[in-house]
Design a protein around this motif. Structure first.
Motif, PDB file in Angstrom:
ATOM      1  N   SER A   1      11.026   1.645 -12.520  1.00  0.00           N
ATOM      2  CA  SER A   1      10.838   2.427 -13.358  1.00  0.00           C
ATOM      3  C   SER A   1       9.497   3.720 -12.311  1.00  0.00           C
ATOM      4  O   SER A   1       8.668   4.901 -13.239  1.00  0.00           O
ATOM      5  N   ASN A   2      10.275   3.225 -11.052  1.00  0.00           N
ATOM      6  CA  ASN A   2       9.647   5.140 -11.074  1.00  0.00           C
ATOM      7  C   ASN A   2      10.721   6.370 -10.674  1.00  0.00           C
ATOM      8  O   ASN A   2      10.019   7.344 -10.180  1.00  0.00           O
ATOM      9  N   GLY A   3      12.182   5.642 -11.965  1.00  0.00           N
ATOM     10  CA  GLY A   3      12.637   6.741 -11.632  1.00  0.00           C
ATOM     11  C   GLY A   3      13.743   6.429 -10.858  1.00  0.00           C
ATOM     12  O   GLY A   3      14.918   7.412 -10.903  1.00  0.00           O
ATOM     13  N   VAL A   4      13.913   5.681  -9.775  1.00  0.00           N
ATOM     14  CA  VAL A   4      14.981   5.433  -8.756  1.00  0.00           C
ATOM     15  C   VAL A   4      16.010   5.352  -9.114  1.00  0.00           C
ATOM     16  O   VAL A   4      15.482   3.449 -10.020  1.00  0.00           O
TER      17      VAL A   4
ATOM     18  N   SER B   1      -0.745  -0.526  -4.054  1.00  0.00           N
ATOM     19  CA  SER B   1      -2.116  -0.037  -4.133  1.00  0.00           C
ATOM     20  C   SER B   1      -2.565   0.998  -3.432  1.00  0.00           C
ATOM     21  O   SER B   1      -1.601   0.879  -2.393  1.00  0.00           O
ATOM     22  N   ALA B   2      -3.991   1.887  -3.541  1.00  0.00           N
ATOM     23  CA  ALA B   2      -4.018   2.951  -3.757  1.00  0.00           C
ATOM     24  C   ALA B   2      -5.566   2.223  -1.828  1.00  0.00           C
ATOM     25  O   ALA B   2      -6.176   1.522  -1.825  1.00  0.00           O
TER      26      ALA B   2
ATOM     27  N   CYS C   1       0.373  -1.067   0.222  1.00  0.00           N
ATOM     28  CA  CYS C   1       0.135  -0.012  -0.025  1.00  0.00           C
ATOM     29  C   CYS C   1       0.591   1.183   0.019  1.00  0.00           C
ATOM     30  O   CYS C   1       1.672   1.239   0.946  1.00  0.00           O
ATOM     31  N   VAL C   2       0.800   1.944  -0.676  1.00  0.00           N
ATOM     32  CA  VAL C   2       1.084   3.397  -1.232  1.00  0.00           C
ATOM     33  C   VAL C   2       1.182   4.465   0.363  1.00  0.00           C
ATOM     34  O   VAL C   2      -0.070   4.593   1.059  1.00  0.00           O
ATOM     35  N   PRO C   3       2.392   4.605   1.500  1.00  0.00           N
ATOM     36  CA  PRO C   3       3.782   5.036   0.316  1.00  0.00           C
ATOM     37  C   PRO C   3       4.225   3.077   0.636  1.00  0.00           C
ATOM     38  O   PRO C   3       4.045   3.175   1.935  1.00  0.00           O
ATOM     39  N   PHE C   4       4.527   2.597  -0.021  1.00  0.00           N
ATOM     40  CA  PHE C   4       4.847   1.732   0.136  1.00  0.00           C
ATOM     41  C   PHE C   4       6.503   1.309  -0.028  1.00  0.00           C
ATOM     42  O   PHE C   4       7.044   1.222  -0.838  1.00  0.00           O
TER      43      PHE C   4
ATOM     44  N   ASN D   1       6.146   5.850  -4.381  1.00  0.00           N
ATOM     45  CA  ASN D   1       5.175   6.883  -3.821  1.00  0.00           C
ATOM     46  C   ASN D   1       3.662   7.170  -4.085  1.00  0.00           C
ATOM     47  O   ASN D   1       3.059   7.918  -3.946  1.00  0.00           O
ATOM     48  N   ASP D   2       3.318   6.069  -5.305  1.00  0.00           N
ATOM     49  CA  ASP D   2       2.696   6.402  -5.846  1.00  0.00           C
ATOM     50  C   ASP D   2       1.877   5.037  -5.947  1.00  0.00           C
ATOM     51  O   ASP D   2       3.026   4.185  -6.516  1.00  0.00           O
TER      52      ASP D   2
END
Length: 753
Positions: free
Chosen positions: A54-57, A99-100, A32-35, A69-70
């Motif tokens: 793929s989140n840019g990290v 997941s949200a 769950c976010v933030p995961f 965080n998304d």
């Protein structure tokens, strides 16, 4: 040739060198976010790493930890580099899913009533499972549950929502539960078997002041009423439902629905059949209830028998009889049922016959039934049958029982059995009565005969050479033995017979116990051990000086009083006969002395101590000042100084008993003064002569007389007796004296001047 060798060499290098390989995994790939996710590097033969997410990290760590965080799916790529720079890449598409959390929301009333059912509305989104906590210890996993509070007060409702990925969210709201009184429906006659009686019903509440209105509804509106109490009349049997609705001053409403609460039951009339409805006394008939299964309880009032379908009814008197029953049917109805004029009982003619009939043995006797209404008489005697109103039968040496069957012209009959219808006058051992058969000599026995009115004369001859011509002689057997008797009787019918009773009395010998009476001597108190082992049976009683001192087989007793005391033992011998014997004599010697102090005069230090009883033979005196002397029963000693002393005397009495006694002594110097002090108490002594003062005051100076009260003290006037005509003594306790040498008793404790 060279080309072939090169290929072989290249293959050898490829197999000998291990290449690096990229591999990894994550403990959790869904969150769950933030995961926050930690990746575990399982690559081999690698010296460095390049991670791309793929989140840019990106990261060059061996085991990186990444925060997403998304929401959504994320790719992960790992490049493993060997020491020589060779690379191996592992790419996992959509490897991580974030997941949200759910959006939690619900609506619930701010106020509800206690015991009111309410339904909170779940408005949550992105959630698949739920947990409700109502704050009163109750929970639910339903999406939209119903709930009811059993207590009033403030409660917090919490809703926990979870989506399919385990993400959760929380929302809460408070609710106030309003108090309502406890209510109960009460009716003393809700179950009834009387259709004409109204049914009273009322509401019972813990606090009536909070009730605003009450309404009643019977059978879905068949009858209605309002108020705390109501009354209903029913015109048919059956069960009825009750609904009660109560509104309270705080706006709360409570309903009670009671199914089949009112029951109006119909009584069932018993159906009785008789085996016979008429006959002669004694008359017996069988009564049976056909519809027995319709009842929960039955009591036949005619004979008190209960809960049986069939009973026997017996009638000993003529008349017309009813059958009375108390029944409780399966509906719970109880009623008394009387079935009138069902049984008719007639009185048969009276059977007249005189019995018992007396006769002699080995003779004949005449038997007769006196009743002209008897049409047929049958006799059964000792299994022999005879017929006729009058019969004559032979007799033996035993009484005869008779069974009679008599038919009467009225149609009634009588069957009766009479024991000892014929009494044979023949004395036997069974006819002799006696007060006892076994006893100790001298043994007295009272004899008598059964039915003495059957005899005109009787003579007793006993084996102890005594005889008697009375029906109830009393005979004393002075000697031990077994005794019988011969009894000669003459009956009132002239029958004479002799009976020899061989064993009637066993007189047992009262054998005395021979005891050697010992004398036990000693000083008082004298303790004596008494034992009756192997002497007597069953009980023991010890006596001395006519007083019972013990009831056990062995006894320890202490004699306090000097003198001679005889000890007696009472018990039973082996025959069971009682005896009393002298067991021992206790000679208690006097071990007491009574030492007293003769008068001690003023200014004297001499003590004279004597034995007032004169019971001391020798004594050793310790006068308490270090002086020890041996003497007799008189101790004389002069002390050097005034003061208090305790003299001890160890003595032997004239009976040889030792003892020790202490005597307290007090010596004081008498000092006098010739002037009178103010407020002083003392002696005023008038004296003769012109030059003698009118009075002299005597007061103690340093010496104090101490006694244990009450004490008797002799006072002596210290002045010359020939010059004093009178003295006035003030004893300091409110009393005075005019004697020259008075005696005074102090009855109270204290210090007296």
């Amino acid at each position: 040739m060279k080309k072939i060798i090169f290929l072989i060499t290249a293959c050898f290098v490829a197999f000998a060198t291990k290449a690096q390989q990229a591999s990894f995994f994550a403990a959790d790939t869904v969150g769950c976010v933030p995961f926050t996710c930690t990746f575990v590097n399982t690559s081999s033969n690698a010296a460095s790493y390049i991670w791309t997410f793929s989140n840019g990290v990106t990261s060059s760590a061996s085991n990186p930890t990444v925060i997403f965080n998304d929401t959504g799916y994320f790719d992960v790529q790992l490049i493993a580099l060997s020491p020589t720079g060779l690379a191996d890449t592992l790419f996992l598409e959509n490897y991580i899913y974030v997941s949200a959390p759910p959006v939690v929301s619900f609506s619930a009333p701010a106020e509800v009533c206690k015991e009111e059912t309410f339904f909170p509305q779940n408005m949550s989104q992105n959630a698949s499972t739920f947990i409700w906590d109502f704050g009163d210890g109750n929970t639910s996993i339903l999406e939209n549950p119903a709930h009811q509070y059993t207590h009033s007060g403030n409660f917090n409702i919490a809703l926990f929502a979870y989506n399919e990925w385990g993400c959760s969210a929380f929302h809460s709201a408070s609710v106030y539960v309003k108090e309502i009184p406890d209510i109960n429906v009460v009716s003393e006659n809700r179950i009834s078997c009387d259709l004409s009686a109204p049914v009273n019903i009322s509401l019972s509440a813990s606090d009536n002041s909070q009730i605003n209105s009450v309404s009643w509804e019977i059978d879905n509106g068949l009858f209605t009423a309002s108020g705390l109490s109501a009354q209903f009349n029913f015109n048919s049997f059956g069960n009825h439902d009750v609904k009660n609705t109560v509104s309270f001053t705080n706006g709360c409403v409570k309903e009670l629905e009671l199914e089949d609460y009112i029951q109006i039951n119909e009584s069932i009339v018993p159906q009785v059949v008789l085996s016979d409805s008429s006959g002669c006394v004694p008359f017996t008939t069988s009564a049976e209830i056909i519809n027995f299964d319709a009842y929960a309880g039955i009591v036949w009032n005619n004979n008190g028998e209960g809960d049986v379908s069939e009973t026997q009814l017996s009638f000993d008197d003529p008349g017309v009889y009813h059958i009375s029953l108390t029944v409780i049917d399966t509906n719970g109805c109880s009623s008394a049922q009387i079935l009138e004029n069902l049984i008719t009982v007639s009185s048969p003619p009276v059977l007249n016959t005189n019995f018992p009939v007396y006769g002699c043995d080995n003779d004949t006797v005449l038997l007769q039934v006196f009743n002209p209404q008897a049409s047929f008489v049958s006799w059964t005697i000792d299994n022999a049958s005879f017929t006729g109103n009058t019969i004559q039968i032979p007799t033996t040496d035993k009484d005869l029982d008779v069974s009679l069957h008599v038919d009467f012209f009225s149609g009634c009959s009588i069957d009766t059995a009479i024991s000892d219808f014929v009494k044979i006058i023949n004395p036997s051992a069974a006819m002799i009565q006696q007060s006892a058969t076994t006893g100790c000599v001298p043994f007295s026995v009272d004899f008598s005969l059964q039915n003495p009115n059957l005899y005109s004369a009787v003579t007793w001859y006993f084996d102890n050479d005594t005889s008697a011509s009375v029906y109830n002689p009393s005979i004393t057997f002075p000697n031990a033995g077994v005794y019988g008797a011969t009894i000669i009787t003459e009956s009132t019918t002239g029958c004479i017979d002799t009976i020899n009773a061989g064993y009637l009395v066993h007189a047992k010998n009262s054998v005395p116990v021979n005891l050697n009476v010992d004398t036990i001597s000693g000083c008082s108190p004298l303790s004596v051990n008494l034992s009756a082992q192997n002497i007597g049976y069953n009980y023991w009683e010890w006596k001395t000086d006519s007083i019972v001192i013990g009831t056990d087989e062995t006894l320890v007793y202490s004699f306090e009083t000097p003198g001679i005391h005889a000890i007696q033992l009472s018990s039973e011998n082996y025959n069971g006969c009682p005896f009393t014997q002298n067991f021992a004599v206790a000679e208690v010697l006097d071990g007491d002395a009574d030492f007293i102090v003769q008068n001690i005069s003023c200014n004297s230090k001499e003590a004279v101590i004597i034995d007032a009883k004169g019971n001391v033979a020798s004594a050793q005196w310790d006068f308490g000042d270090g002086t020890v002397e041996t003497g007799t029963n008189v101790g004389v000693h002069t002390y050097e100084n005034y003061g208090f002393y305790t003299a001890f005397v160890s003595y032997i009495t004239n009976d040889g008993c030792p003892g020790v006694e202490g005597v307290s002594l007090s010596f004081a110097e008498c000092l006098f003064s010739g002037s009178l002090g103010a407020g002083s108490a003392g002696l005023f002594a008038p004296m003769d002569g012109d030059n003698i003062p009118d009075s002299v005051l005597i007061v103690p100076d340093s010496a104090t007389m101490i006694y244990c009260g009450p004490v008797d003290i002799h006072f002596s006037c210290p002045l010359p007796q020939d010059s004093v005509s009178a003295c006035f003594w003030d004893f300091g306790d409110g009393t005075t004296s005019t004697e020259i040498n008075p005696e005074h008793i102090y009855n109270q404790s204290g210090t007296f001047d």
